[in-house]
Design a protein around this motif. Structure first.
Motif, PDB file in Angstrom:
ATOM      1  N   GLU A 190       0.841  -1.201   0.000  1.00 20.77           N
ATOM      2  CA  GLU A 190       0.000   0.000   0.000  1.00 20.77           C
ATOM      3  C   GLU A 190       0.875   1.250   0.000  1.00 20.77           C
ATOM      4  OE1 GLU A 190      -3.592   2.021   2.658  1.00 20.77           O
ATOM      5  OE2 GLU A 190      -2.801   0.028   3.168  1.00 20.77           O
ATOM      6  N   SER A 246       0.843  -0.559  -6.909  1.00 22.70           N
ATOM      7  CA  SER A 246       0.324  -1.319  -5.763  1.00 22.70           C
ATOM      8  C   SER A 246      -0.870  -2.186  -6.133  1.00 22.70           C
ATOM      9  CB  SER A 246      -0.061  -0.372  -4.630  1.00 22.70           C
ATOM     10  OG  SER A 246      -1.078   0.526  -5.040  1.00 22.70           O
ATOM     11  N   GLU A 247      -1.431  -1.988  -7.333  1.00 22.23           N
ATOM     12  CA  GLU A 247      -2.532  -2.848  -7.766  1.00 22.23           C
ATOM     13  C   GLU A 247      -2.029  -4.249  -8.143  1.00 22.23           C
ATOM     14  OE1 GLU A 247      -0.776  -0.994 -11.413  1.00 22.23           O
ATOM     15  OE2 GLU A 247      -1.296  -0.321  -9.386  1.00 22.23           O
ATOM     16  N   GLU A 248      -0.727  -4.393  -8.359  1.00 24.45           N
ATOM     17  CA  GLU A 248      -0.139  -5.702  -8.657  1.00 24.45           C
ATOM     18  C   GLU A 248      -0.017  -6.517  -7.367  1.00 24.45           C
ATOM     19  OE1 GLU A 248       0.608  -6.809 -11.602  1.00 24.45           O
ATOM     20  OE2 GLU A 248       0.613  -5.009 -12.847  1.00 24.45           O
ATOM     21  N   ARG A 249      -0.251  -7.819  -7.475  1.00 23.67           N
ATOM     22  CA  ARG A 249      -0.142  -8.681  -6.308  1.00 23.67           C
ATOM     23  C   ARG A 249       1.255  -9.316  -6.246  1.00 23.67           C
ATOM     24  NH1 ARG A 249      -4.706  -9.693  -3.523  1.00 23.67           N
ATOM     25  NH2 ARG A 249      -3.877 -11.645  -2.675  1.00 23.67           N
ATOM     26  N   ASN A 266       5.965  -5.610  -6.494  1.00 27.33           N
ATOM     27  CA  ASN A 266       5.201  -4.610  -7.231  1.00 27.33           C
ATOM     28  C   ASN A 266       5.897  -3.257  -7.356  1.00 27.33           C
ATOM     29  OD1 ASN A 266       3.937  -4.203  -4.245  1.00 27.33           O
ATOM     30  ND2 ASN A 266       3.646  -2.305  -5.370  1.00 27.33           N
TER      31      ASN A 266
END
Length: 233
Positions: free
Chosen positions: A12, A17-20, A200
């Motif tokens: 976060e 940050s949308e990548e896991r 990420n």
């Protein structure tokens, strides 16, 4: 970081940050990965000591932590042979010399210093063998320069993904310019670049770094191993 691919959310407040995480599959079996005599945990961030590692690493294996606070945390996770790195620690005849570092710029520490915390490096030294410096999660700064000057390593392993936090300039680990600074300070050392293309918030790829090294005349002193690749020194 021993989790399966995409096991947990991106960090976060960091870029992408949308990548896991992790972004990739482990290229080796767990038996191959855990076929080791000891473990060094440079710091407790999840991309270095994740839940999978805490569950899968044998609880009785000799394990080195950077300080007593981290050692106590790891003991609390069930590990029974936790040791603290120092200037004079050793294992099976190999000196393990703790070195300093800084996990980001001053601007990072003003905003998220409590999250970045401490991180260390290690120099591995043994008579008749090449001296290896593992820099750990650090940018180029005085502690790194001092380690290179003091220990004159034959090999320097650098975390070079240039991980970035949203809204703060600069990386919290090395990027291309940091690697150039290491090369300029230790031009005879072989540089092995790691910590790329798996988490990420890392923004420098192996190809990026090789291209930069080519442009700046030190590609012959740089290795960027692929996932699962073994480097023999």
């Amino acid at each position: 970081m021993l989790s399966d691919r995409h096991a947990w959310p991106g960090f976060e407040g960091s870029v992408n940050s949308e990548e896991r995480n992790p972004l990739v599959h482990l290229p080796l079996t767990m038996d191959e990965i855990l076929d080791v005599d000891a473990v060094i945990v440079t710091h407790l961030h999840e991309d270095h000591w994740d839940e999978a590692a805490r569950n899968l690493v044998p609880k009785a294996i000799p394990l080195f932590a950077q300080n007593e606070a981290d050692a106590e945390t790891i003991r609390g996770q069930g590990f029974t042979d936790v040791r603290v790195l120092s200037d004079s620690s050793s294992f099976n005849g190999v000196q393990l010399i703790k070195t300093g570092g800084r996990h980001g710029t001053e601007a990072h520490y003003v905003v998220i210093g409590d999250l970045l915390g401490e991180a260390c490096g290690v120099v591995f030294r043994q008579e008749g063998q090449k001296t290896i410096y593992l820099a750990g999660d650090t940018i180029w700064q005085d502690d790194v320069a001092a380690a290179l000057d003091t220990h004159r390593p034959d090999v320097a392993i650098l975390n070079t993904g240039y991980a970035m936090i949203t809204g703060i300039d600069g990386g919290i680990i090395m990027g291309t310019q940091d690697v150039l600074s290491v090369h300029q300070a230790a031009s005879e050392a072989l540089l092995i670049a790691s910590h790329m293309e798996a988490v990420n918030h890392c923004t420098v790829s192996r190809a990026d770094l090789r291209a930069f090294a080519q442009e700046n005349g030190f590609l012959d002193r740089l290795l960027t191993p692929g996932d699962g690749e073994t480097v023999t020194l």
